[in-house]
Design an enzyme around this catalytic site. Sequence first.
Site, mmCIF file in Angstrom:
data_model
loop_
_atom_site.group_PDB
_atom_site.id
_atom_site.type_symbol
_atom_site.label_atom_id
_atom_site.label_comp_id
_atom_site.label_asym_id
_atom_site.label_seq_id
_atom_site.Cartn_x
_atom_site.Cartn_y
_atom_site.Cartn_z
ATOM 1 N N GLU A 153 30.049 36.080 25.196
ATOM 2 C CA GLU A 153 30.991 35.985 26.165
ATOM 3 C C GLU A 153 31.322 34.640 26.347
ATOM 4 O O GLU A 153 31.045 33.683 25.577
ATOM 5 C CB GLU A 153 30.164 36.189 27.417
ATOM 6 C CG GLU A 153 29.685 37.696 27.544
ATOM 7 C CD GLU A 153 30.802 38.739 27.915
ATOM 8 O OE1 GLU A 153 32.008 38.483 27.892
ATOM 9 O OE2 GLU A 153 30.484 39.887 28.239
ATOM 10 N N HIS A 201 36.012 37.698 24.367
ATOM 11 C CA HIS A 201 34.467 37.664 23.773
ATOM 12 C C HIS A 201 34.568 38.385 22.543
ATOM 13 O O HIS A 201 35.414 38.949 22.302
ATOM 14 C CB HIS A 201 33.805 38.378 24.790
ATOM 15 C CG HIS A 201 33.620 39.776 24.922
ATOM 16 N ND1 HIS A 201 33.218 40.417 26.085
ATOM 17 C CD2 HIS A 201 34.115 40.976 24.083
ATOM 18 C CE1 HIS A 201 33.521 41.950 26.090
ATOM 19 N NE2 HIS A 201 34.111 41.959 24.857
ATOM 20 N N ASP A 241 26.751 44.974 18.366
ATOM 21 C CA ASP A 241 26.093 44.568 19.876
ATOM 22 C C ASP A 241 25.624 45.983 20.466
ATOM 23 O O ASP A 241 25.679 47.037 19.868
ATOM 24 C CB ASP A 241 27.155 43.883 20.735
ATOM 25 C CG ASP A 241 28.631 44.664 20.763
ATOM 26 O OD1 ASP A 241 28.449 45.775 20.211
ATOM 27 O OD2 ASP A 241 29.539 44.118 21.243
HETATM 28 C C1 GLP Z 1 33.204 45.428 24.241
HETATM 29 C C2 GLP Z 1 32.362 45.097 23.175
HETATM 30 C C3 GLP Z 1 32.982 44.466 21.952
HETATM 31 C C4 GLP Z 1 34.291 45.208 21.773
HETATM 32 C C5 GLP Z 1 35.148 44.513 22.936
HETATM 33 C C6 GLP Z 1 36.717 45.340 22.808
HETATM 34 O O1 GLP Z 1 32.623 45.177 25.377
HETATM 35 N N1 GLP Z 1 31.079 44.480 23.349
HETATM 36 O O2 GLP Z 1 32.097 44.558 20.835
HETATM 37 O O3 GLP Z 1 34.917 44.720 20.519
HETATM 38 O O4 GLP Z 1 34.574 45.013 24.063
HETATM 39 O O5 GLP Z 1 36.446 46.792 23.263
HETATM 40 P P1 GLP Z 1 37.750 47.463 23.086
HETATM 41 O O6 GLP Z 1 38.132 47.639 21.560
HETATM 42 O O7 GLP Z 1 37.598 48.947 23.817
HETATM 43 O O8 GLP Z 1 38.869 46.973 23.639
#
Ligand code: GLP
Length: 240
Positions: free
Chosen positions: A140, A135, A67
């Site tokens: 989302e 998500h 993403d």
């Molecule tokens: C983000 C990304 C995701 C990611 C998730 C968790 O917004 N879009 O791809 O896996 O949130 O992030 P984190 O690993 O920092 O908790």
Amino acid sequence: MVPELVILPPADWAAAVAERLIASVSERPEARICLPTGDTPRPVYRCLVERVGGGDSFASATIVALDEWLGLPPGDPARCEVRLREDLLAGFFAPPRFVPIDADAVDPDAAAAAHDRVAAEGLDLAIVGLGPNGHVGFNEPGSVPDSPTRVVELAPTSQAAAQARYGAGRTPTRGITLGMDRLLAADELWLLVTGAHKADVLARALEGPETPDLPASFLRRHPRLVVFADTPAAAGVSPR
Ligand code: GLP
């Protein structure tokens, strides 16, 4: 489907995921792998670089971005592309091929379509993190199993998380994500989850109803889902 659940103490978690990834690529050196960014995979990438960065075992693999934010300037350290380059690819003597999402395209829908075509060539492995709101990538709440690769409006909680992390002036409201369809079509799917703050959402994703309110709940439909959780994140999951 019943996912494989790998639960490890926080101190062992990242190295174990990295070892498993190294094993996958040694079995299939030309693997096409979708990778996430965020806090969760960072220690895995650190371990990976420490273990195999100096060699060429990943040189024939392809990394496909999961993403990307829209609206951040080129080179912004918050960009997923920049994070993957700095946290992972820069550490390889012989880096894998990398396919980022073109966040600077004049037409973001065309950029999403181009990235979708890359995923449509097939993914041997899709690795995803878990958003606090359930998500997956930027799929989302409201996303369903056949949601495609697309431009998305970010949920308010995702925007707030970006703001907390990157500052008020740099809060993207949109992103591009690989679709749930492409993630569920990968040969193998890994969900990475760490930290007590994810315990409730992980338990609901694995044991609650399948619902668009929590897109990660649909990952259970994948026949080869492996959930790598550390013990704090797995605190709410029933023992197997
Ligand atoms: C983000 C990304 C995701 C990611 C998730 C968790 O917004 N879009 O791809 O896996 O949130 O992030 P984190 O690993 O920092 O908790």
